[in-house]
Design an enzyme around this catalytic site. Structure first.
Site, PDB file in Angstrom:
ATOM      1  N   HIS A 165       0.842  -1.202   0.000  1.00  0.00           N
ATOM      2  CA  HIS A 165       0.000   0.000   0.000  1.00  0.00           C
ATOM      3  C   HIS A 165       0.882   1.258   0.000  1.00  0.00           C
ATOM      4  CE1 HIS A 165      -3.604   2.351   1.650  1.00  0.00           C
ATOM      5  NE2 HIS A 165      -2.592   3.167   1.837  1.00  0.00           N
ATOM      6  N   GLU A 166       1.867   1.287   0.916  1.00  0.00           N
ATOM      7  CA  GLU A 166       2.727   2.474   1.028  1.00  0.00           C
ATOM      8  C   GLU A 166       3.619   2.641  -0.195  1.00  0.00           C
ATOM      9  OE1 GLU A 166       2.287   4.816   3.151  1.00  0.00           O
ATOM     10  OE2 GLU A 166       0.774   3.645   4.205  1.00  0.00           O
TER      11      GLU A 166
HETATM   12 ZN    ZN Z   1      -2.504   5.177   2.137  1.00  0.00          ZN
END
Ligand code: ZN
Length: 396
Positions: free
Chosen positions: A64-65
């Protein structure tokens, strides 16, 4: 920051973990384990499943990051690194996002990747279930739901959640005013935080069976409220510093100077009674070093007199240097670990040292600007007319 440990880097993006994260990792592992035991696994295989599940969970958070970070890089935004903490992470941007559509893309890709991961884990769970691989199906199934929850939770419209940043990009795009968008999204973040805390309290009071969930909601709500507040403060600081050069910082807040051959006892006295925590050391009118409070505090009592300050000071050639014309926001990174910066002027190779600036001076200038606001210099002052941010010299 000593709170974070670097664990590696990929594509120039450093991955760090916050110290508090270790507790969260254990907590996540434990809740996975109790979940698997609850659905009927024996304790030992459940441990293995929990370890694998927790590792995949943190891998999901990293993906996600990284989605944020890579999209930012792709759009020309410099990325400082990723720090994992609590249930999520933060991607630090070292330079500003300059267009609303960039902010939208950089933000939206995070929850989008979580939802894609949810679908992938869901498919794995479905097909391994059909193939009779119960263990794989149960681990993948749990991860699918968690990624879905992560994606959806992050879409809640309050900064600093991704949903809040998407809202910010939209308000920014409509109004053309980034400051207004930042404040609006942060305020919705505060409202959201209050709502989460309230639901948590109600759950705690009226649904004893879901008390733990209620406590979690309160913790997350409190964290969000804090983050939304610091978002507003961060923005205000950024505004206060915008356009300010290192050279101007030096003019606004000059360190007290002491000649290089002065006795250390004088410096000790100066630092004991004065408001400063650092002194600029000069020889023949030129800055040759800086003496920090911490330096002296570390010296044994008997060595704090009888020698010239030049023996204890940090010489200028041991410090990073920056041109006086550089914007302070660009120099911030050099100062991040508390080091002073040498300010120079003139052509490369023939620079003149103008002085030293410390993080402490920067702090004072930020605080004064935030408290008094930026004043427009009167037309008769020496301030450059094209620079309304320049304060008259009387500011000291
Ligand atoms: Zn995020």
């Amino acid at each position: 920051m000593g709170q974070r440990i670097t664990i590696g880097s990929l594509s120039g993006i450093e991955v760090r973990i916050h110290r508090s994260w270790v507790i969260i990792a254990l907590l996540v592992g434990w809740s996975f384990w109790s979940r698997f035991v609850f659905v009927g696994y024996a304790s030992t295989p459940a441990v293995l499943m929990a370890v694998v599940g927790a590792a995949l969970f943190f891998l999901s958070v990293l993906i996600h990051e990284f989605a944020h970070a890579l999209e930012a890089q792709h759009r020309g935004v410099e990325v400082g690194g990723i720090t994992l903490f609590l249930f999520g992470g933060v991607t630090e941007m070292a330079s500003d996002i300059r267009r609303p559509r960039d902010e939208f893309a950089v933000t939206a890709i995070g929850p989008f990747s979580s939802i894609v991961l949810a679908a992938i884990f869901g498919l794995i769970a479905f097909y391994s279930g059909q193939a009779g691989l119960e263990v794989v199906a149960d681990v993948a199934g749990l991860l699918g739901w968690i990624n879905l929850a992560l994606g959806l939770f992050n879409l809640l419209p309050g900064a600093p959640l991704d949903g809040g940043r998407i809202l910010r990009a939209l308000v920014w795009s409509v109004t053309g005013d980034r400051g207004r968008a930042v404040r609006f999204a942060a305020r919705t973040g505060q409202v959201l935080a209050a709502a989460l805390v309230s639901v948590g309290v109600l759950q705690l009071l009226f649904l004893p069976a879901a008390a733990i969930g209620g406590i979690w909601l309160m913790v997350i709500g409190a964290f969000l409220a804090f983050a939304a507040q610091s978002e507003i403060a961060q923005h205000a600081i950024g505004e206060a510093l915008r356009g300010l050069t290192v050279g101007e910082l030096l003019l606004r807040d000059e360190l007290t100077t002491l000649p290089a051959d002065a006795d250390l006892a004088i410096a000790v006295e100066q630092l004991r009674v004065g408001p400063e925590r650092s002194l600029a050391i000069t020889r023949d009118g030129r800055t040759v070093g800086v003496l920090l409070f911490d330096h002296i505090a570390r010296l044994p009592e008997e060595r704090r007199a009888g020698t010239p300050v030049s023996e204890v000071m940090l010489p200028v050639d041991a410090l990073p240097s920056v041109d006086g014309g550089a914007e302070i926001t660009d120099a911030l990174r050099e100062m991040a670990d508390g080091r002073p910066l040498v300010v120079t002027s003139g052509e490369e190779g023939a620079e003149r040292i103008e002085g030293v600036v410390t993080p402490e001076q920067l702090d004072r200038v930020v605080r004064r600007t935030l408290q008094l606001g930026e004043q427009r210099a009167p037309a008769t002052s020496s301030a450059r007319p094209d620079d309304p941010g320049h304060l008259p010299q009387a500011d000291r």
